[in-house]
Design an enzyme around this catalytic site. Structure first.
Site, PDB file in Angstrom:
ATOM      1  N   SER A 181     -25.083  -2.754  15.480  1.00  0.00           N
ATOM      2  CA  SER A 181     -25.310  -3.211  14.111  1.00  0.00           C
ATOM      3  C   SER A 181     -24.358  -4.346  13.762  1.00  0.00           C
ATOM      4  CB  SER A 181     -25.119  -2.056  13.130  1.00  0.00           C
ATOM      5  OG  SER A 181     -25.054  -2.579  11.818  1.00  0.00           O
ATOM      6  N   HIS A 197     -29.415  -4.654  15.352  1.00  0.00           N
ATOM      7  CA  HIS A 197     -29.736  -4.044  14.064  1.00  0.00           C
ATOM      8  C   HIS A 197     -29.078  -4.873  12.964  1.00  0.00           C
ATOM      9  CE1 HIS A 197     -30.837  -0.507  11.608  1.00  0.00           C
ATOM     10  NE2 HIS A 197     -29.686  -0.683  10.980  1.00  0.00           N
ATOM     11  N   ASP A 248     -28.375  -4.991   8.945  1.00  0.00           N
ATOM     12  CA  ASP A 248     -28.344  -4.198   7.714  1.00  0.00           C
ATOM     13  C   ASP A 248     -28.338  -5.096   6.496  1.00  0.00           C
ATOM     14  OD1 ASP A 248     -28.186  -1.400   8.528  1.00  0.00           O
ATOM     15  OD2 ASP A 248     -26.360  -2.027   9.542  1.00  0.00           O
ATOM     16  N   MET A 284     -28.251  -5.303   2.507  1.00  0.00           N
ATOM     17  CA  MET A 284     -27.891  -4.509   1.324  1.00  0.00           C
ATOM     18  C   MET A 284     -27.922  -5.388   0.086  1.00  0.00           C
ATOM     19  SD  MET A 284     -24.647  -2.588   2.959  1.00  0.00           S
ATOM     20  CE  MET A 284     -24.788  -1.630   4.470  1.00  0.00           C
ATOM     21  N   HIS A 302     -33.076  -3.699   8.697  1.00  0.00           N
ATOM     22  CA  HIS A 302     -33.020  -2.487   7.877  1.00  0.00           C
ATOM     23  C   HIS A 302     -32.767  -2.892   6.430  1.00  0.00           C
ATOM     24  CE1 HIS A 302     -30.640   1.532   7.130  1.00  0.00           C
ATOM     25  NE2 HIS A 302     -31.713   1.432   6.371  1.00  0.00           N
ATOM     26  N   MET A 355     -32.009  -2.114   2.910  1.00  0.00           N
ATOM     27  CA  MET A 355     -31.508  -1.147   1.921  1.00  0.00           C
ATOM     28  C   MET A 355     -31.552  -1.868   0.582  1.00  0.00           C
ATOM     29  SD  MET A 355     -28.459   0.252   4.300  1.00  0.00           S
ATOM     30  CE  MET A 355     -28.623  -1.146   5.387  1.00  0.00           C
ATOM     31  N   MET A 398     -31.151   8.412   8.615  1.00  0.00           N
ATOM     32  CA  MET A 398     -29.787   8.003   8.280  1.00  0.00           C
ATOM     33  C   MET A 398     -28.867   9.211   8.456  1.00  0.00           C
ATOM     34  SD  MET A 398     -29.679   4.787   7.464  1.00  0.00           S
ATOM     35  CE  MET A 398     -27.910   4.877   7.153  1.00  0.00           C
ATOM     36  N   GLY A 457     -24.744   2.102   3.009  1.00  0.00           N
ATOM     37  CA  GLY A 457     -23.961   1.206   2.157  1.00  0.00           C
ATOM     38  C   GLY A 457     -22.744   0.638   2.863  1.00  0.00           C
ATOM     39  N   ASP A 510     -28.864   6.391  12.614  1.00  0.00           N
ATOM     40  CA  ASP A 510     -28.060   5.265  12.118  1.00  0.00           C
ATOM     41  C   ASP A 510     -26.963   5.792  11.204  1.00  0.00           C
ATOM     42  OD1 ASP A 510     -27.134   2.827  11.196  1.00  0.00           O
ATOM     43  OD2 ASP A 510     -28.935   2.340  10.048  1.00  0.00           O
TER      44      ASP A 510
HETATM   45  C1  DX5 Z   1     -25.092   1.952   7.050  1.00  0.00           C
HETATM   46  C2  DX5 Z   1     -25.925   1.066   7.929  1.00  0.00           C
HETATM   47  C3  DX5 Z   1     -25.617   1.241   9.369  1.00  0.00           C
HETATM   48  C4  DX5 Z   1     -24.203   0.886   9.721  1.00  0.00           C
HETATM   49  C5  DX5 Z   1     -23.752   1.778  10.825  1.00  0.00           C
HETATM   50  O1  DX5 Z   1     -25.361   1.695   5.721  1.00  0.00           O
HETATM   51  O2  DX5 Z   1     -27.302   1.321   7.758  1.00  0.00           O
HETATM   52  O3  DX5 Z   1     -26.517   0.551  10.211  1.00  0.00           O
HETATM   53  O4  DX5 Z   1     -24.038  -0.452  10.122  1.00  0.00           O
HETATM   54  O5  DX5 Z   1     -22.426   1.527  11.055  1.00  0.00           O
HETATM   55  P1  DX5 Z   1     -21.492   2.582  11.778  1.00  0.00           P
HETATM   56  O6  DX5 Z   1     -21.987   2.725  13.170  1.00  0.00           O
HETATM   57  O7  DX5 Z   1     -20.151   1.923  11.692  1.00  0.00           O
HETATM   58  O8  DX5 Z   1     -21.579   3.872  11.001  1.00  0.00           O
HETATM   59 ZN    ZN Z   2     -28.810   0.361   9.342  1.00  0.00          ZN
END
Ligand code: DX5
Ligand code: ZN
Length: 227
Positions: free
Chosen positions: A6, A31, A33, A35, A64, A66, A135, A140, A173
């Site tokens: 990620s 991946h 993320d 947000m 992804h 969010m 998840m 976040g 994840d």
């Molecule tokens: C969390 C994200 C994850 C995050 C995972 O909100 O969706 O993809 O990057 O990171 P680690 O592996 O550090 O928990």
């Molecule tokens: Zn993610």
């Protein structure tokens, strides 16, 4: 099996360099993320970052979202180079039209579910998706502790896919390290998103390789082996 580092856990001052590092690591997907500061209490990066790094790698971009209003973001992310777009089941009434829209843009569709949400919520969509993302932290932030109470959801999702002979990938994840990756593999996961454990490792390639070994062995004991 898919290993997906990620980018959230990478060095944000050097996205290009970090994507090239992931490219050389032997990982399968990257991946990303996204947000929005509303669906989750944090902001990450947007389509322009994805557009900028897209030419640097052929890795599948697993995006992804969010975000509370993904409908306005689908086209920008597709144009920027997303291969798969994951939306959240918590968006309730928006889920069916969003799935339809992502398919109409000829991209793979993922559906994510947060720790407090009952796994039954995803059931109506299982025959329409390419990936289910369970998840294993509250989304976040990277670097959080894995929530073990999420493992039965992985088992249930795997059981449904076998019973109904559905082809969706089963991804986990949040808090995925060598130990928890093995536990998730035992529960039926086949796709492993990991930020901190992979990007903060001295040697990303060795870390990806070790995660692959741990997952193949389905055995947390292998996680104790030195990198
Ligand atoms: C969390 C994200 C994850 C995050 C995972 O909100 O969706 O993809 O990057 O990171 P680690 O592996 O550090 O928990
Ligand atoms: Zn993610």
């Amino acid at each position: 099996m898919i290993i997906a580092p990620s980018l959230l856990a990478s060095d944000h001052a050097h996205f290009g360099r970090e994507v090239e590092r992931a490219d050389r690591s032997g990982a399968d997907w990257l991946h990303l993320d996204i947000m929005d500061g509303h669906f989750v209490p944090n902001i990450s990066f947007g389509p322009e970052v994805i557009r900028a790094v897209r030419p640097l790698t052929k890795l599948i971009f697993d995006v992804h979202l969010m975000c509370s209003c993904p409908e306005v973001l689908l086209e920008p992310f597709v144009e920027a180079g997303a291969d798969e777009i994951i939306i959240h089941v918590e968006l309730e009434g928006q889920v069916a039209p969003l799935i339809w829209k992502i398919k109409s843009l000829h991209k793979k569709v993922g559906l994510a579910i947060n720790p407090p949400t009952a796994i039954a919520e995803v059931q109506p969509y299982l025959d329409q998706i390419d990936l289910l993302l369970v998840m294993t932290v509250n989304p976040g932030f990277g670097g959080q502790q894995f929530i073990h109470e999420c493992l039965p959801k992985v088992q249930q999702a795997d059981a449904w896919r076998q019973e109904r002979k559905l082809p969706y990938r089963l991804s986990v994840d949040g808090g995925i390290n060598f130990q928890t990756a093995a536990e998730c593999a035992r529960a039926g996961a086949d796709t492993f998103v990991s930020g901190t454990t992979l990007f903060h490792a001295h040697n990303l390639r060795a870390a990806v390789n070790k995660m692959r070994q741990v997952v193949t062995a389905h055995d947390p004991a292998v996680a104790d082996l030195k990198l």
